[in-house]
Design an enzyme around this catalytic site. Structure first.
Site, PDB file in Angstrom:
ATOM      1  N   CYS A 134       0.831  -1.198   0.000  1.00  0.00           N
ATOM      2  CA  CYS A 134       0.000   0.000   0.000  1.00  0.00           C
ATOM      3  C   CYS A 134       0.875   1.262   0.000  1.00  0.00           C
ATOM      4  CB  CYS A 134      -0.927  -0.015   1.210  1.00  0.00           C
ATOM      5  SG  CYS A 134      -2.095   1.355   1.247  1.00  0.00           S
ATOM      6  N   CYS A 135       1.918   1.275   0.845  1.00  0.00           N
ATOM      7  CA  CYS A 135       2.823   2.430   0.859  1.00  0.00           C
ATOM      8  C   CYS A 135       3.534   2.591  -0.482  1.00  0.00           C
ATOM      9  CB  CYS A 135       3.856   2.276   1.970  1.00  0.00           C
ATOM     10  SG  CYS A 135       3.262   2.689   3.629  1.00  0.00           S
ATOM     11  N   CYS A 215      -1.325   8.372   7.652  1.00  0.00           N
ATOM     12  CA  CYS A 215      -2.619   7.947   7.113  1.00  0.00           C
ATOM     13  C   CYS A 215      -3.541   7.465   8.238  1.00  0.00           C
ATOM     14  CB  CYS A 215      -2.418   6.814   6.126  1.00  0.00           C
ATOM     15  SG  CYS A 215      -1.490   7.269   4.653  1.00  0.00           S
ATOM     16  N   CYS A 218      -3.245   3.815   9.651  1.00  0.00           N
ATOM     17  CA  CYS A 218      -1.925   3.439  10.170  1.00  0.00           C
ATOM     18  C   CYS A 218      -1.417   4.410  11.218  1.00  0.00           C
ATOM     19  CB  CYS A 218      -0.937   3.335   9.010  1.00  0.00           C
ATOM     20  SG  CYS A 218      -1.474   2.178   7.743  1.00  0.00           S
ATOM     21  N   CYS A 241       7.651   4.221   5.662  1.00  0.00           N
ATOM     22  CA  CYS A 241       6.770   3.942   4.526  1.00  0.00           C
ATOM     23  C   CYS A 241       7.536   3.445   3.308  1.00  0.00           C
ATOM     24  CB  CYS A 241       5.969   5.189   4.165  1.00  0.00           C
ATOM     25  SG  CYS A 241       6.978   6.548   3.521  1.00  0.00           S
TER      26      CYS A 241
HETATM   27  S1  SF4 Z   1       0.618   4.531   5.734  1.00  0.00           S
HETATM   28 FE1  SF4 Z   1      -0.998   2.953   5.660  1.00  0.00          FE
HETATM   29  S2  SF4 Z   1      -2.700   3.788   4.431  1.00  0.00           S
HETATM   30 FE2  SF4 Z   1      -0.877   5.109   4.131  1.00  0.00          FE
HETATM   31  S3  SF4 Z   1       0.017   4.351   2.265  1.00  0.00           S
HETATM   32 FE3  SF4 Z   1       1.062   3.267   3.955  1.00  0.00          FE
HETATM   33  S4  SF4 Z   1      -0.131   1.377   4.376  1.00  0.00           S
HETATM   34 FE4  SF4 Z   1      -1.355   2.732   3.013  1.00  0.00          FE
END
Ligand code: SF4
Length: 255
Positions: A134-135, A215, A218, A241
């Site tokens: 996701c990051c 985010c 998280c 991240c």
């Molecule tokens: S911090 Fe969490 S929601 Fe944001 S990009 Fe990374 S995994 Fe995704």
């Protein structure tokens, strides 16, 4: 005492932009700027890389200090802000507040590629299944895309944040780019002194107990005497991240 004016200037010209030997050039920069003030480091970077230097900011809990120093040097420097589309509405409001407060004129909000989101996170649940993926999708790839035209960038990391940040140099290589860390040597006390002396507004979520703000899925409230980045990816071994843990030029492209 932290030097907050930009009187201190380097006595020598900075080295050239790295092309062939970025690690060596970064080390030379780091040595030359080892005792320079944050303002002097930003000035040196801007002088050496005119039109090719960007600042990256999360507009998080501590971001105002770096942004204030940048505004003192050149309020038109490009500032890249990653909106992962998972941010708190308070962070977006804080961005707008700081832009107005500091007179920043070139803040660029970066979002993930819509097609990449549709392909790789169609149900918007990747953050619960694979945080690294996701990051990579929402932060690393978009920043790599936007940094492509730049020869250097500035980050707001501090050594006191601990973990992998405890030993960061003033200048380091990011692939063929230079990455400047003008706040690396700043202490938490000095950071708070700048907030007070410059009358900088605080992130609205700080009052609610958040110490490090990213985010929504998280980020959690820090408990007790938490370290600087506690509250991020709580319960996971993950602490970064990915935008600082490998060369962005090596990041997988958006699909
Ligand atoms: S911090 Fe969490 S929601 Fe944001 S990009 Fe990374 S995994 Fe995704």
């Amino acid at each position: 005492m932290l030097q907050t004016s930009h009187q201190a200037r380097l006595q020598e010209s900075p080295p050239d932009t790295p092309q062939e030997q970025p690690e060596e050039t970064a080390a030379e920069w780091a040595q030359r700027l080892a005792s320079a003030s944050p303002h002097a480091i930003i000035e040196a970077a801007a002088r050496a890389l005119p039109g090719r230097l960007a600042v990256v900011s999360s507009f998080g809990a501590e971001s105002a200090v770096l942004l204030k120093f940048v505004a003192d040097v050149d309020s038109s420097l490009p500032i890249l802000f990653l909106d992962t589309l998972w941010l708190f509405k308070e962070t977006l409001a804080y961005r707008d507040l700081l832009v107005a407060h500091l007179g920043l004129t070139n803040v660029r909000t970066i979002t993930p590629s819509p097609s990449a989101l549709a392909n790789r996170d169609p149900r918007r649940d990747l953050c619960f299944l694979d945080q690294d993926a996701c990051c990579s999708l929402r932060k690393v790839a978009p920043l790599a895309r936007e940094l492509a035209p730049f020869a250097g960038w500035i980050s707001g990391r501090k050594r006191y944040q601990g973990g992998g940040r405890a030993g960061i140099p003033i200048v380091e290589a990011d692939g063929r780019r230079l990455k400047f860390n003008p706040l690396a040597a700043l202490t938490a006390t000095e950071l708070n002194e700048v907030f007070a002396s410059a009358n900088l507004p605080r992130h609205p979520l700080e009052a609610a107990g958040y110490r490090s703000i990213g985010c929504i899925p998280c980020t959690s409230r820090a408990l007790g005497a938490a370290a600087g980045r506690d509250g991020r990816w709580s319960g996971l071994v993950k602490t970064e991240c990915g935008i600082h843990t490998r060369a962005l030029s090596a990041a997988a492209p958006e699909a």
